[in-house]
Design an enzyme around this catalytic site. Structure first.
Site, PDB file in Angstrom:
ATOM      1  N   ASP A 129       0.812  -1.215   0.000  1.00 19.37           N
ATOM      2  CA  ASP A 129       0.000   0.000   0.000  1.00 19.37           C
ATOM      3  C   ASP A 129       0.847   1.268   0.000  1.00 19.37           C
ATOM      4  O   ASP A 129       0.311   2.374  -0.088  1.00 19.37           O
ATOM      5  CB  ASP A 129      -0.978   0.002   1.179  1.00 19.37           C
ATOM      6  CG  ASP A 129      -0.312  -0.250   2.523  1.00 19.37           C
ATOM      7  OD1 ASP A 129       0.641  -1.044   2.574  1.00 19.37           O
ATOM      8  OD2 ASP A 129      -0.744   0.331   3.538  1.00 19.37           O
ATOM      9  N   HIS A 161       8.859  -0.776  12.571  1.00 25.49           N
ATOM     10  CA  HIS A 161       7.843  -1.517  11.830  1.00 25.49           C
ATOM     11  C   HIS A 161       8.406  -2.914  11.562  1.00 25.49           C
ATOM     12  O   HIS A 161       9.628  -3.107  11.621  1.00 25.49           O
ATOM     13  CB  HIS A 161       7.548  -0.783  10.512  1.00 25.49           C
ATOM     14  CG  HIS A 161       6.264  -1.165   9.868  1.00 25.49           C
ATOM     15  ND1 HIS A 161       5.059  -1.173  10.532  1.00 25.49           N
ATOM     16  CD2 HIS A 161       5.978  -1.550   8.589  1.00 25.49           C
ATOM     17  CE1 HIS A 161       4.105  -1.548   9.704  1.00 25.49           C
ATOM     18  NE2 HIS A 161       4.636  -1.779   8.522  1.00 25.49           N
ATOM     19  N   ASP A 175       4.035   3.897   8.668  1.00 22.42           N
ATOM     20  CA  ASP A 175       3.844   2.726   9.514  1.00 22.42           C
ATOM     21  C   ASP A 175       4.937   2.558  10.572  1.00 22.42           C
ATOM     22  O   ASP A 175       6.094   2.275  10.246  1.00 22.42           O
ATOM     23  CB  ASP A 175       3.785   1.472   8.648  1.00 22.42           C
ATOM     24  CG  ASP A 175       2.661   1.534   7.626  1.00 22.42           C
ATOM     25  OD1 ASP A 175       2.138   2.639   7.396  1.00 22.42           O
ATOM     26  OD2 ASP A 175       2.319   0.483   7.052  1.00 22.42           O
ATOM     27  N   HIS A 221      -3.913   7.225   6.627  1.00 19.35           N
ATOM     28  CA  HIS A 221      -3.629   5.783   6.629  1.00 19.35           C
ATOM     29  C   HIS A 221      -4.601   5.045   7.559  1.00 19.35           C
ATOM     30  O   HIS A 221      -4.212   4.347   8.482  1.00 19.35           O
ATOM     31  CB  HIS A 221      -2.173   5.536   7.052  1.00 19.35           C
ATOM     32  CG  HIS A 221      -1.682   4.137   6.766  1.00 19.35           C
ATOM     33  ND1 HIS A 221      -1.887   3.095   7.625  1.00 19.35           N
ATOM     34  CD2 HIS A 221      -0.982   3.633   5.728  1.00 19.35           C
ATOM     35  CE1 HIS A 221      -1.330   1.995   7.133  1.00 19.35           C
ATOM     36  NE2 HIS A 221      -0.774   2.302   5.970  1.00 19.35           N
TER      37      HIS A 221
END
Length: 300
Positions: free
Chosen positions: A67, A141, A204, A262
């Site tokens: 994404d 992450h 993220d 997000h």
């Protein structure tokens, strides 16, 4: 006239929805156009936003989850299709070189645009120029990820009253700015300190030192808030932030405008993200929607 604004191209997370495309964010910063994390469909979102491919000067990837990068093939090919002149630089985690190579040459096309790959090997400054300094910091992450920070150097703002007092005007003002003094008058005597503007892009990640370092003093902070606080355990497990955590970062780092994005498709009421962040941050909060524009705040 210079333009400094964020063009939001997509605000979804792992799965796009009917109202939210995969990620995609174009920062227009004077003559620079930094395209962050182009997910699937970004090329079409640029068309809807009325932004040409020629506006892109840098492609900046935080990491290689789909994404955040599946729009790279379309963007790369569009650069050549439109005959974009001048080099476009691509920044991405060096550990993902193989992934970027596959994305860049995902299909046959006639490559004429100049794309210069500049993989990120470590934290620090990636580039400097009239725009200032482009820096990166590591995020937390499950895969290697970096956040970005754009820092304009501090400068001086000329004060008309002080210039008039010393009889300085017209072309002399430019000469004084270039040389630092004119007829015994120093630049400091007719100007005041002007803080440079700052932009930060955080995707993220769990809360970590890198998040706070990137957000420090940001005029505009774009930050993921995939989950709400009720799902904090899921956020931690998958390496994401909640809206409340994003608000905490903004509050502790002196952020002026907070852009939340997000979002997990599990939530249907975007206002809940605003309300949760507002519990800890009393500044301006934007719950991003696809194809919206957010101006970088005027100088302090």
């Amino acid at each position: 006239m210079s333009v400094r604004e964020l063009v939001v191209l997509g605000t979804g997370s792992q799965a796009p929805s009917r109202t939210r495309n995969h990620n995609g964010y174009l920062l227009r910063w004077d003559s620079e156009g930094l395209l962050f994390d182009p997910g699937e469909g970004t090329q079409r979102q640029l068309l809807f936003a009325g932004v040409p491919a020629s506006a892109i000067t840098r492609i900046c990837l935080t990491h290689f989850h789909g994404d955040h990068c599946l729009g790279v093939p379309g963007i790369v090919q569009r650069l050549s299709l439109d005959g974009v002149r001048g080099p476009v630089r691509a920044h991405y985690p060096a550990s993902g070189r193989d992934f970027f190579a596959r994305l860049r040459y995902a299909s046959v096309f006639h490559e004429v645009a100049e794309l210069l790959e500049e993989p990120i090997e470590a934290e620090g400054t990636l580039a400097t120029g009239p725009f200032g300094r482009l820096r990166v910091r590591r995020l937390d992450h499950p895969v290697e990820a970096f956040g970005y920070q754009l820092v304009e150097p501090d400068g001086r703002r000329m004060v008309p009253e002080l210039l008039a007092r010393h009889g300085i005007g017209g072309p002399e003002v430019g000469e004084l700015q270039r040389t630092g003094s004119l007829r015994g008058v120093s630049l400091a005597e007719v100007s005041v300190h002007r803080p440079g503007q700052r932009f930060a892009f955080v995707m993220d990640t769990r809360l970590c030192d890198g998040v706070f370092a990137l957000a420090e003093g940001a005029d505009l902070l774009v930050i993921e808030s995939t989950f709400l606080g009720e799902d904090a355990a899921l956020a931690s497990t998958y390496g994401h932030l909640t809206a409340g955590q994003a608000g905490r970062v903004a509050a502790e780092c002196g952020v002026r405008t907070l852009v939340l994005t997000h979002f997990s498709q599990r939530y249907t009421d975007p206002s809940r993200f605003h309300d949760e962040a507002a519990e800890v941050f009393d500044g301006k909060i934007v719950v991003a929607e696809d194809l919206t524009r957010v101006a970088v705040p005027k100088r302090r």
